[in-house]
Motif scaffolding. Structure first.
Motif, PDB file in Angstrom:
ATOM      1  N   ILE A   2      65.301  24.243 -41.587  1.00  0.00           N
ATOM      2  CA  ILE A   2      65.931  23.436 -40.432  1.00  0.00           C
ATOM      3  C   ILE A   2      65.542  23.694 -39.272  1.00  0.00           C
ATOM      4  N   ASP A   3      65.126  23.010 -38.408  1.00  0.00           N
ATOM      5  CA  ASP A   3      64.404  23.117 -37.092  1.00  0.00           C
ATOM      6  C   ASP A   3      65.395  23.800 -36.269  1.00  0.00           C
ATOM      7  N   VAL A  18      73.221  19.129 -39.252  1.00  0.00           N
ATOM      8  CA  VAL A  18      72.691  20.104 -40.127  1.00  0.00           C
ATOM      9  C   VAL A  18      73.476  20.177 -41.370  1.00  0.00           C
ATOM     10  N   LYS A  19      75.044  19.820 -41.387  1.00  0.00           N
ATOM     11  CA  LYS A  19      75.701  19.739 -42.503  1.00  0.00           C
ATOM     12  C   LYS A  19      75.298  18.832 -43.501  1.00  0.00           C
ATOM     13  N   SER A  51      71.830  19.708 -44.929  1.00  0.00           N
ATOM     14  CA  SER A  51      72.154  20.625 -46.215  1.00  0.00           C
ATOM     15  C   SER A  51      72.694  20.170 -47.244  1.00  0.00           C
ATOM     16  N   ASN A  52      73.946  19.207 -47.139  1.00  0.00           N
ATOM     17  CA  ASN A  52      74.095  18.497 -48.518  1.00  0.00           C
ATOM     18  C   ASN A  52      73.208  17.744 -48.736  1.00  0.00           C
ATOM     19  N   ILE A  53      72.282  16.851 -48.278  1.00  0.00           N
ATOM     20  CA  ILE A  53      71.513  16.050 -49.004  1.00  0.00           C
ATOM     21  C   ILE A  53      70.486  17.094 -49.754  1.00  0.00           C
ATOM     22  N   TYR A 103      75.002  32.705 -36.685  1.00  0.00           N
ATOM     23  CA  TYR A 103      75.047  33.267 -37.960  1.00  0.00           C
ATOM     24  C   TYR A 103      76.406  32.676 -38.911  1.00  0.00           C
ATOM     25  N   ASN A 104      77.371  32.802 -38.195  1.00  0.00           N
ATOM     26  CA  ASN A 104      78.718  32.822 -38.960  1.00  0.00           C
ATOM     27  C   ASN A 104      78.967  31.225 -39.133  1.00  0.00           C
ATOM     28  N   LYS A 105      78.314  30.290 -37.986  1.00  0.00           N
ATOM     29  CA  LYS A 105      78.344  29.123 -38.428  1.00  0.00           C
ATOM     30  C   LYS A 105      77.520  28.344 -39.521  1.00  0.00           C
ATOM     31  N   VAL A 106      76.280  28.989 -39.566  1.00  0.00           N
ATOM     32  CA  VAL A 106      75.365  28.468 -40.689  1.00  0.00           C
ATOM     33  C   VAL A 106      75.996  28.839 -42.031  1.00  0.00           C
ATOM     34  N   LYS A 107      76.309  30.136 -42.083  1.00  0.00           N
ATOM     35  CA  LYS A 107      77.179  30.656 -43.498  1.00  0.00           C
ATOM     36  C   LYS A 107      78.383  29.615 -43.675  1.00  0.00           C
TER      37      LYS A 107
END
Length: 196
Positions: free
Chosen positions: A144-145, A162-163, A166-168, A187-191
């Motif tokens: 993801i860019d 982004v969500k 990720s889901n697709i 980091y916490n947000k993407v996790k």
């Protein structure tokens, strides 16, 4: 997620007179002067030499034009096979607006996949995203860019985009990688968004 180094990305730099240049400073010139293939061959050679001595996976960025260069792809395949490291390679395909010669590209991708390599789409989400390629190509990762990631902890809109990506990806059983994870908040947000 593991909090340890999983793999490396090989990126080309040119060092001249004590100064280091990034691709945005030389790739266009290299393509116009026809030395781009020589640089790509050298990059492939150096990356394979370096990582044949480690246990790490590594990725090499290739554009669609590279994938259509039969001699170059034969060189990459044979050089990696001779050193027994095909399963350590991730071919990162730089996302482009249109993919011509789809059958040739797919044939090249399948050859490397059957040899043990992995395939990633780089810079996914920048500009025009080829969502239909997720179903047509045998892809292992989408990266993801960074333009979508670097401020994700401060933007609900970016979080939604982004969500959704990720889901697709998960529906197609494709792993996701976030670029530009530069601090703990990101980091916490993407996790939290379950980016692989």
């Amino acid at each position: 997620k593991t909090e340890s180094i999983e793999k490396y990305e090989c990126l080309m730099r040119v060092s001249l007179d004590g100064k280091v240049y990034t691709p945005d400073k030389f790739l266009d010139i290299a393509k116009k002067t026809k030395i781009y293939p020589k640089l790509t061959y050298k990059m492939i050679e150096k990356a394979i030499e370096k990582f044949s001595k480690t246990g790490y996976e590594f990725s090499i960025n290739l554009c669609i034009e590279d994938l259509l260069q039969k001699d170059m792809m034969n060189f990459l395949f044979e050089y990696a096979s001779e050193r027994g490291i095909m399963e350590k390679i991730v071919l990162e395909i730089v996302e482009s607006e249109e993919m011509q010669n789809y059958d040739e590209v797919l044939s090249t991708i399948l050859r490397f996949k059957n040899g043990g390599a992995k395939i990633a789409i780089d810079d996914f989400g920048s500009g025009y995203s080829n969502f239909h390629l997720l179903s047509r190509l045998d892809i292992d990762f989408i990266k993801i860019d960074g333009s979508l990631i670097k401020n994700i902890h401060q933007s609900k809109d970016l979080e939604i985009i982004v969500k959704t990506i990720s889901n697709i990806a998960k529906e197609f059983n494709i792993k996701t990688v976030a670029e530009f994870v530069a601090n703990e908040d990101i980091y916490n947000k993407v996790k939290e968004l379950n980016i692989d």
